[in-house]
Write a protein that holds these residues in place. Structure first.
Motif, PDB file in Angstrom:
ATOM      1  N   MET A   1      -6.997 -15.362   0.335  1.00 16.43           N
ATOM      2  CA  MET A   1      -6.320 -13.961   0.208  1.00 16.43           C
ATOM      3  C   MET A   1      -6.756 -13.140   1.658  1.00 16.43           C
ATOM      4  N   ARG A   2      -5.493 -12.645   1.970  1.00 12.45           N
ATOM      5  CA  ARG A   2      -5.341 -11.843   3.401  1.00 12.45           C
ATOM      6  C   ARG A   2      -4.914 -10.435   3.226  1.00 12.45           C
ATOM      7  N   ILE A   3      -5.483  -9.595   3.510  1.00 11.78           N
ATOM      8  CA  ILE A   3      -5.071  -8.051   3.165  1.00 11.78           C
ATOM      9  C   ILE A   3      -5.304  -7.376   4.733  1.00 11.78           C
ATOM     10  N   ASP A   4      -4.348  -6.950   5.039  1.00  8.21           N
ATOM     11  CA  ASP A   4      -4.393  -6.132   6.240  1.00  8.21           C
ATOM     12  C   ASP A   4      -4.655  -4.545   6.320  1.00  8.21           C
ATOM     13  N   PRO A   5      -5.220  -4.027   7.130  1.00 11.56           N
ATOM     14  CA  PRO A   5      -5.547  -2.528   6.817  1.00 11.56           C
ATOM     15  C   PRO A   5      -4.273  -1.749   6.737  1.00 11.56           C
ATOM     16  N   TYR A   6      -3.153  -2.357   7.558  1.00  7.74           N
ATOM     17  CA  TYR A   6      -2.059  -1.257   7.617  1.00  7.74           C
ATOM     18  C   TYR A   6      -1.291  -1.354   6.109  1.00  7.74           C
ATOM     19  N   SER A   7      -1.378  -2.409   5.539  1.00 10.26           N
ATOM     20  CA  SER A   7      -0.884  -2.523   4.131  1.00 10.26           C
ATOM     21  C   SER A   7      -1.616  -1.594   3.271  1.00 10.26           C
ATOM     22  N   LEU A   8      -2.958  -1.643   3.303  1.00 10.08           N
ATOM     23  CA  LEU A   8      -3.787  -0.648   2.518  1.00 10.08           C
ATOM     24  C   LEU A   8      -3.451   0.666   2.767  1.00 10.08           C
ATOM     25  N   GLU A   9      -3.329   0.911   4.019  1.00 15.89           N
ATOM     26  CA  GLU A   9      -2.954   2.532   4.464  1.00 15.89           C
ATOM     27  C   GLU A   9      -1.475   2.883   3.884  1.00 15.89           C
ATOM     28  N   LEU A  10      -0.600   1.892   3.815  1.00 20.00           N
ATOM     29  CA  LEU A  10       0.713   2.406   3.566  1.00 20.00           C
ATOM     30  C   LEU A  10       0.602   2.387   1.859  1.00 20.00           C
ATOM     31  N   PHE A  11       0.076   1.355   1.149  1.00 20.43           N
ATOM     32  CA  PHE A  11      -0.355   1.691  -0.240  1.00 20.43           C
ATOM     33  C   PHE A  11      -0.807   3.119  -0.670  1.00 20.43           C
ATOM     34  N   ILE A  12      -1.847   3.342   0.108  1.00 20.73           N
ATOM     35  CA  ILE A  12      -2.544   4.597   0.042  1.00 20.73           C
ATOM     36  C   ILE A  12      -1.504   6.006   0.023  1.00 20.73           C
ATOM     37  N   SER A  13      -0.712   5.649   0.984  1.00 22.66           N
ATOM     38  CA  SER A  13       0.667   6.794   1.343  1.00 22.66           C
ATOM     39  C   SER A  13       1.496   6.883   0.163  1.00 22.66           C
ATOM     40  N   VAL A  14       1.614   5.763  -0.508  1.00 24.77           N
ATOM     41  CA  VAL A  14       2.740   5.402  -1.551  1.00 24.77           C
ATOM     42  C   VAL A  14       2.225   6.346  -2.787  1.00 24.77           C
ATOM     43  N   VAL A  15       0.851   5.955  -2.849  1.00 25.03           N
ATOM     44  CA  VAL A  15       0.251   6.678  -4.234  1.00 25.03           C
ATOM     45  C   VAL A  15       0.012   8.142  -3.981  1.00 25.03           C
ATOM     46  N   GLN A  16       0.037   8.854  -2.833  1.00 27.17           N
ATOM     47  CA  GLN A  16      -0.458   9.941  -2.452  1.00 27.17           C
ATOM     48  C   GLN A  16       1.032  10.826  -2.739  1.00 27.17           C
ATOM     49  N   GLU A  17       2.091  10.009  -2.083  1.00 27.57           N
ATOM     50  CA  GLU A  17       3.219  10.703  -2.217  1.00 27.57           C
ATOM     51  C   GLU A  17       4.053  10.706  -3.460  1.00 27.57           C
ATOM     52  N   GLY A  18       3.758   9.618  -4.429  1.00 29.87           N
ATOM     53  CA  GLY A  18       4.187   9.184  -5.548  1.00 29.87           C
ATOM     54  C   GLY A  18       5.817   8.672  -5.448  1.00 29.87           C
ATOM     55  N   SER A  19       6.038   8.220  -4.189  1.00 30.19           N
ATOM     56  CA  SER A  19       7.486   7.773  -3.757  1.00 30.19           C
ATOM     57  C   SER A  19       7.364   6.804  -2.783  1.00 30.19           C
ATOM     58  N   ILE A  20       8.012   5.508  -2.804  1.00 32.80           N
ATOM     59  CA  ILE A  20       8.263   4.860  -1.626  1.00 32.80           C
ATOM     60  C   ILE A  20       9.092   5.687  -0.707  1.00 32.80           C
ATOM     61  N   ALA A  21      10.113   6.276  -0.998  1.00 35.58           N
ATOM     62  CA  ALA A  21      10.807   6.612   0.170  1.00 35.58           C
ATOM     63  C   ALA A  21      10.147   7.839   0.832  1.00 35.58           C
ATOM     64  N   ARG A  22       9.411   8.528   0.156  1.00 36.18           N
ATOM     65  CA  ARG A  22       8.513   9.778   1.016  1.00 36.18           C
ATOM     66  C   ARG A  22       7.500   9.030   1.774  1.00 36.18           C
ATOM     67  N   ALA A  23       6.708   7.945   1.105  1.00 38.37           N
ATOM     68  CA  ALA A  23       5.705   7.496   2.006  1.00 38.37           C
ATOM     69  C   ALA A  23       6.435   6.917   3.209  1.00 38.37           C
ATOM     70  N   ALA A  24       7.611   6.094   3.213  1.00 36.58           N
ATOM     71  CA  ALA A  24       8.004   5.607   4.181  1.00 36.58           C
ATOM     72  C   ALA A  24       8.477   6.456   5.264  1.00 36.58           C
ATOM     73  N   SER A  25       8.964   7.953   4.911  1.00 37.59           N
ATOM     74  CA  SER A  25       9.437   8.764   5.891  1.00 37.59           C
ATOM     75  C   SER A  25       8.147   9.119   6.514  1.00 37.59           C
ATOM     76  N   ARG A  26       6.964   9.426   5.647  1.00 40.26           N
ATOM     77  CA  ARG A  26       5.648   9.987   6.290  1.00 40.26           C
ATOM     78  C   ARG A  26       4.985   8.946   7.319  1.00 40.26           C
ATOM     79  N   ASN A  27       5.224   7.592   7.104  1.00 43.22           N
ATOM     80  CA  ASN A  27       4.848   6.787   8.006  1.00 43.22           C
ATOM     81  C   ASN A  27       5.718   6.118   8.904  1.00 43.22           C
ATOM     82  N   HIS A  28       7.160   6.715   8.980  1.00 44.48           N
ATOM     83  CA  HIS A  28       7.982   6.440  10.071  1.00 44.48           C
ATOM     84  C   HIS A  28       8.294   4.762   9.933  1.00 44.48           C
TER      85      HIS A  28
END
Length: 297
Positions: A1-28
């Motif tokens: 199992m390979r988990i990269d730090p960037y994916s974890l950072e994106l996952f954290i952003s999605v949870v904090q924003e409550g939305s994939i769209a808002r997390a995507a905007s936040r992370n460009h």
């Protein structure tokens, strides 16, 4: 199992924003690309982490556990990067700064601009919180530096003066207290008040002072920001007690009268810089502490 730090950072952003769209905007990043990253993360873990709906996302049971661990791993990786960066001859890296609202609206913009002009390789990760939460973040080592109006500083923290920020009364132009040069607290609490966010240091101070004179506060409305507080005062819904920093930032129009609050505890209110007691600190952290605590000499 390979988990990269960037994916974890994106996952954290999605949870904090409550939305994939808002997390995507936040992370460009494109929403479709972020969604694929989350799907790959779920595939690597073998369980769904998010429940998706048109209104946003929420965590599954597995997702809640994954989020807690992901946040911890992310913080450890950030700490590792900052420690390695500090070994170079340059002052560089990310400094986690927590500050209360009056520090942010009244003092920090200009001071951070001056700091970053001197240390362009330092990135400031700024989080706004009420004063008590700023203190907790410093104690828990979630914040490298904090700025609060709290007068109760735990023994595990170092503390320095940041700025004087006495309390003022903001009034509609036609209010009867506008005739006074400096109303007292007893003068003010005879009238309906526009209050600021329950639990903050100012809210606690006013409640303690009202209890001391055995007079209940007459709250007409409670809001969560200084600008909202001043707008409510401007509309005639009550009067407000605010730090000088906020009065300067949001009550500068001709629709207000500003008066100093004639109480020793109001005149002596100040903001302080905090950091966890350590035998040594990262260069970037120490540089920020020095800059903020020496700014007023």
């Amino acid at each position: 199992m390979r988990i990269d730090p960037y994916s974890l950072e994106l996952f954290i952003s999605v949870v904090q924003e409550g939305s994939i769209a808002r997390a995507a905007s936040r992370n460009h990043i494109a929403p479709s690309a972020l969604s694929r990253r989350i799907a790959d993360l779920e595939s690597a873990m073998g369980l769904p982490l998010l429940i998706r709906s048109p209104s946003g996302v929420e965590l599954t049971e597995a997702g809640r556990h994954a989020f807690a661990r992901a946040a911890s791993v992310h913080d450890q990786l950030q700490s590792l990067a900052r420690e390695v960066q500090s070994l170079s001859g340059q002052v560089a890296g990310v400094v986690r700064l927590y500050a209360n609202a009056s520090a942010i609206v009244g003092f920090l913009p200009e001071r951070l601009k001056a700091f970053q002009a001197r240390y362009p390789l330092v990135q400031i990760a700024l989080t706004e919180q009420i004063s008590d939460e700023v203190i907790r973040a410093c104690v828990d080592d979630r914040a490298d530096v904090g700025i609060s109006a709290s007068s109760k500083i735990p023994g595990g923290l170092d503390s320095w003066h940041f700025a004087d920020d006495p309390l003022m009364v903001v009034l509609p132009l036609d209010h009867e207290l506008a005739a006074l040069d400096a109303p007292t607290f007893s003068d003010v609490i005879r009238f309906p008040l526009v209050a600021l966010q329950a639990g903050g240091s100012l809210d606690q101070t006013l409640k303690e002072r009202a209890d001391a004179v055995r007079t209940p506060l007459n709250l007409s409305v409670t809001v969560n920001s200084f600008d909202a507080q001043c707008r409510m005062v401007e509309a005639g819904l009550g009067i407000g007690i605010v730090p000088t920093s906020a009065a300067s930032a949001f009550a500068g129009s001709r629709g207000f009268v500003r008066r100093p609050l004639d109480e020793t505890w109001a005149r002596n209110r100040s903001l302080r810089v905090h950091a966890l007691k350590k035998s040594s600190r990262l260069k970037a952290v120490q540089a920020l502490i020095d800059s903020l605590s020496q700014a007023e000499g």
